[in-house]
Design a protein around this motif. Structure first.
Motif, PDB file in Angstrom:
ATOM      1  N   GLU A   1      54.006  91.158  11.951  1.00 46.24           N
ATOM      2  CA  GLU A   1      54.978  92.124  12.445  1.00 46.24           C
ATOM      3  C   GLU A   1      54.318  93.291  13.163  1.00 46.24           C
ATOM      4  N   ASP A   2      53.060  93.171  13.509  1.00 50.74           N
ATOM      5  CA  ASP A   2      52.331  94.250  14.171  1.00 50.74           C
ATOM      6  C   ASP A   2      52.576  94.176  15.680  1.00 50.74           C
ATOM      7  N   ASP A   3      53.345  95.131  16.199  1.00 54.89           N
ATOM      8  CA  ASP A   3      53.708  95.108  17.619  1.00 54.89           C
ATOM      9  C   ASP A   3      52.487  95.248  18.524  1.00 54.89           C
ATOM     10  N   HIS A   4      51.505  96.078  18.128  1.00 57.15           N
ATOM     11  CA  HIS A   4      50.330  96.276  18.968  1.00 57.15           C
ATOM     12  C   HIS A   4      49.462  95.014  19.043  1.00 57.15           C
ATOM     13  N   LEU A   5      49.448  94.245  17.963  1.00 56.68           N
ATOM     14  CA  LEU A   5      48.711  92.983  17.999  1.00 56.68           C
ATOM     15  C   LEU A   5      49.350  92.028  19.006  1.00 56.68           C
ATOM     16  N   HIS A   6      50.663  91.944  18.984  1.00 52.36           N
ATOM     17  CA  HIS A   6      51.356  91.074  19.946  1.00 52.36           C
ATOM     18  C   HIS A   6      51.109  91.552  21.375  1.00 52.36           C
ATOM     19  N   PHE A   7      51.120  92.873  21.575  1.00 50.57           N
ATOM     20  CA  PHE A   7      50.873  93.425  22.910  1.00 50.57           C
ATOM     21  C   PHE A   7      49.464  93.088  23.393  1.00 50.57           C
ATOM     22  N   ASN A   8      48.473  93.299  22.521  1.00 54.46           N
ATOM     23  CA  ASN A   8      47.089  93.026  22.911  1.00 54.46           C
ATOM     24  C   ASN A   8      46.842  91.532  23.116  1.00 54.46           C
ATOM     25  N   LEU A   9      47.496  90.705  22.302  1.00 49.12           N
ATOM     26  CA  LEU A   9      47.370  89.260  22.494  1.00 49.12           C
ATOM     27  C   LEU A   9      48.003  88.847  23.819  1.00 49.12           C
ATOM     28  N   ALA A  10      49.126  89.482  24.170  1.00 50.71           N
ATOM     29  CA  ALA A  10      49.771  89.195  25.458  1.00 50.71           C
ATOM     30  C   ALA A  10      48.826  89.521  26.611  1.00 50.71           C
ATOM     31  N   ARG A  11      48.126  90.625  26.505  1.00 50.51           N
ATOM     32  CA  ARG A  11      47.181  91.006  27.571  1.00 50.51           C
ATOM     33  C   ARG A  11      46.032  90.004  27.669  1.00 50.51           C
TER      34      ARG A  11
ATOM     35  N   ARG B   1      47.363  82.464  31.134  1.00 55.25           N
ATOM     36  CA  ARG B   1      48.419  81.752  30.401  1.00 55.25           C
ATOM     37  C   ARG B   1      49.643  82.659  30.310  1.00 55.25           C
ATOM     38  N   LYS B   2      50.404  82.701  31.411  1.00 54.15           N
ATOM     39  CA  LYS B   2      51.506  83.663  31.507  1.00 54.15           C
ATOM     40  C   LYS B   2      52.637  83.363  30.518  1.00 54.15           C
ATOM     41  N   ASP B   3      52.913  82.094  30.260  1.00 52.70           N
ATOM     42  CA  ASP B   3      53.984  81.761  29.317  1.00 52.70           C
ATOM     43  C   ASP B   3      53.680  82.313  27.923  1.00 52.70           C
ATOM     44  N   SER B   4      52.446  82.121  27.462  1.00 50.69           N
ATOM     45  CA  SER B   4      52.057  82.640  26.146  1.00 50.69           C
ATOM     46  C   SER B   4      52.049  84.161  26.158  1.00 50.69           C
ATOM     47  N   CYS B   5      51.641  84.728  27.298  1.00 53.94           N
ATOM     48  CA  CYS B   5      51.655  86.177  27.446  1.00 53.94           C
ATOM     49  C   CYS B   5      53.064  86.720  27.246  1.00 53.94           C
ATOM     50  N   LEU B   6      54.036  86.125  27.950  1.00 54.01           N
ATOM     51  CA  LEU B   6      55.416  86.607  27.858  1.00 54.01           C
ATOM     52  C   LEU B   6      55.990  86.406  26.457  1.00 54.01           C
ATOM     53  N   GLU B   7      55.623  85.315  25.812  1.00 54.47           N
ATOM     54  CA  GLU B   7      56.103  85.052  24.453  1.00 54.47           C
ATOM     55  C   GLU B   7      55.748  86.208  23.513  1.00 54.47           C
ATOM     56  N   HIS B   8      54.507  86.665  23.577  1.00 53.93           N
ATOM     57  CA  HIS B   8      54.081  87.735  22.678  1.00 53.93           C
ATOM     58  C   HIS B   8      54.521  89.109  23.186  1.00 53.93           C
ATOM     59  N   LEU B   9      54.706  89.236  24.478  1.00 46.73           N
ATOM     60  CA  LEU B   9      55.216  90.490  25.008  1.00 46.73           C
ATOM     61  C   LEU B   9      56.667  90.707  24.581  1.00 46.73           C
ATOM     62  N   TYR B  10      57.472  89.656  24.633  1.00 43.90           N
ATOM     63  CA  TYR B  10      58.859  89.758  24.167  1.00 43.90           C
ATOM     64  C   TYR B  10      58.907  90.072  22.672  1.00 43.90           C
ATOM     65  N   GLU B  11      58.008  89.429  21.914  1.00 41.86           N
ATOM     66  CA  GLU B  11      57.983  89.680  20.476  1.00 41.86           C
ATOM     67  C   GLU B  11      57.566  91.125  20.192  1.00 41.86           C
ATOM     68  N   CYS B  12      56.616  91.628  20.970  1.00 42.96           N
ATOM     69  CA  CYS B  12      56.188  93.018  20.829  1.00 42.96           C
ATOM     70  C   CYS B  12      57.365  93.968  21.049  1.00 42.96           C
TER      71      CYS B  12
ATOM     72  N   VAL C   1      56.186 101.919  25.471  1.00 45.25           N
ATOM     73  CA  VAL C   1      56.234 102.077  26.920  1.00 45.25           C
ATOM     74  C   VAL C   1      55.257 101.146  27.619  1.00 45.25           C
ATOM     75  N   GLU C   2      54.044 101.031  27.057  1.00 45.88           N
ATOM     76  CA  GLU C   2      53.025 100.192  27.700  1.00 45.88           C
ATOM     77  C   GLU C   2      53.500  98.749  27.837  1.00 45.88           C
ATOM     78  N   ALA C   3      54.173  98.251  26.798  1.00 50.56           N
ATOM     79  CA  ALA C   3      54.660  96.868  26.833  1.00 50.56           C
ATOM     80  C   ALA C   3      55.766  96.706  27.869  1.00 50.56           C
ATOM     81  N   ALA C   4      56.661  97.688  27.930  1.00 50.83           N
ATOM     82  CA  ALA C   4      57.757  97.626  28.907  1.00 50.83           C
ATOM     83  C   ALA C   4      57.213  97.656  30.340  1.00 50.83           C
ATOM     84  N   CYS C   5      56.208  98.502  30.585  1.00 50.90           N
ATOM     85  CA  CYS C   5      55.599  98.577  31.927  1.00 50.90           C
ATOM     86  C   CYS C   5      54.877  97.282  32.277  1.00 50.90           C
TER      87      CYS C   5
END
Length: 252
Positions: A197-207, A214-225, A233-237
């Protein structure tokens, strides 16, 4: 003994453990000297964290949590042992870590490596020393040595516990900035097993996935974040940036 660890928790010191010996309140000293020794931290009024000591008198290995009842029944204070052995060993370790970080910041990587290695020889799973070595090897582009330390760190479950979150976030960022995207992905995925449930982990994994292509996996974790933390804000941008890229690609 009223020492505090780096998180402000009360350090009780070294205790011996025996299933046959029950410590009596008010008893002076301890007649038990042949069992295992444990480094004890009071978590709260009802829970204690205990970690075994290694041959260098340092807390090392897997920690576990025991109840107050279990602690009072089976653990015996070893104040003299702590004073003579563990306290000096911990102070020496702190000094080496401080000097290692100082040498690293000064760019004297060989000296930093030597100090971090000396700590690892005493405590193979020391998170701070191993993390220091990864930074040294990353800066020196010694990727074979770096991966050896990474493999060792992946076996240290304590690294991925909640209390280490700031460390493994910084560590994963280091891997990504060094272009070690596969290692960064591996690192964050391991951390998410413990902290899903760590939003920053999902954000960093997306990056890391984005850098890996791997854009699909990126978006998956960005949406979860953003589901976990819509106000990040960083995730939304970052999401806006990806959507703009997709729009340009579609337009072309």
């Amino acid at each position: 003994m009223q020492e505090r660890d780096e998180r402000g928790r009360e350090v009780l010191g070294v205790y011996s453990h025996s299933l046959k010996y029950q410590y009596q309140f008010g008893e002076r000293g301890s007649s038990y000297r042949q069992g295992t020794y444990w480094f004890v931290i009071r978590l709260d009024e009802e829970r204690y964290s205990v970690q075994p000591l290694n041959g260098h008198h340092l807390p090392s290995g897997v920690t576990k949590t025991v109840t107050k009842e279990e602690f009072l029944q089976y653990y015996t204070p070893e104040m003299e042992y702590f004073r003579k052995h563990t306290a000096p060993a911990l102070e020496s370790l702190r000094e080496k870590l401080f000097m290692g970080r100082r040498f690293f910041d000064m760019g004297r990587l060989d000296k930093a490596e030597k100090l971090f290695c000396s700590i690892v020889l005493q405590d193979e799973t020391n998170i701070d020393a191993n993390t220091g070595l990864t930074e040294v090897y990353a800066n020196q582009k010694r990727f074979t040595d770096l991966r050896t330390v990474l493999d060792r760190l992946f076996g240290v479950d304590d690294l991925f516990r909640e209390q280490q979150r700031h460390k493994f976030n910084e560590f994963g960022i280091l891997l990504r900035k060094q272009g070690l995207f596969d290692d960064a992905v591996r690192f964050y995925r391991k951390a998410l097993e413990v902290n899903p449930e760590d939003d920053h982990l999902h954000f960093n994994l997306a990056r890391a996935y984005y850098e890996r292509g791997r854009k699909d996996s990126c978006l998956e974790h960005l949406y979860e974040c953003l589901r976990l933390n819509p106000g990040l804000v960083e995730a939304a941008c970052f999401l806006d940036h990806i959507e703009e890229e997709d729009a340009k690609e579609s337009g072309s």
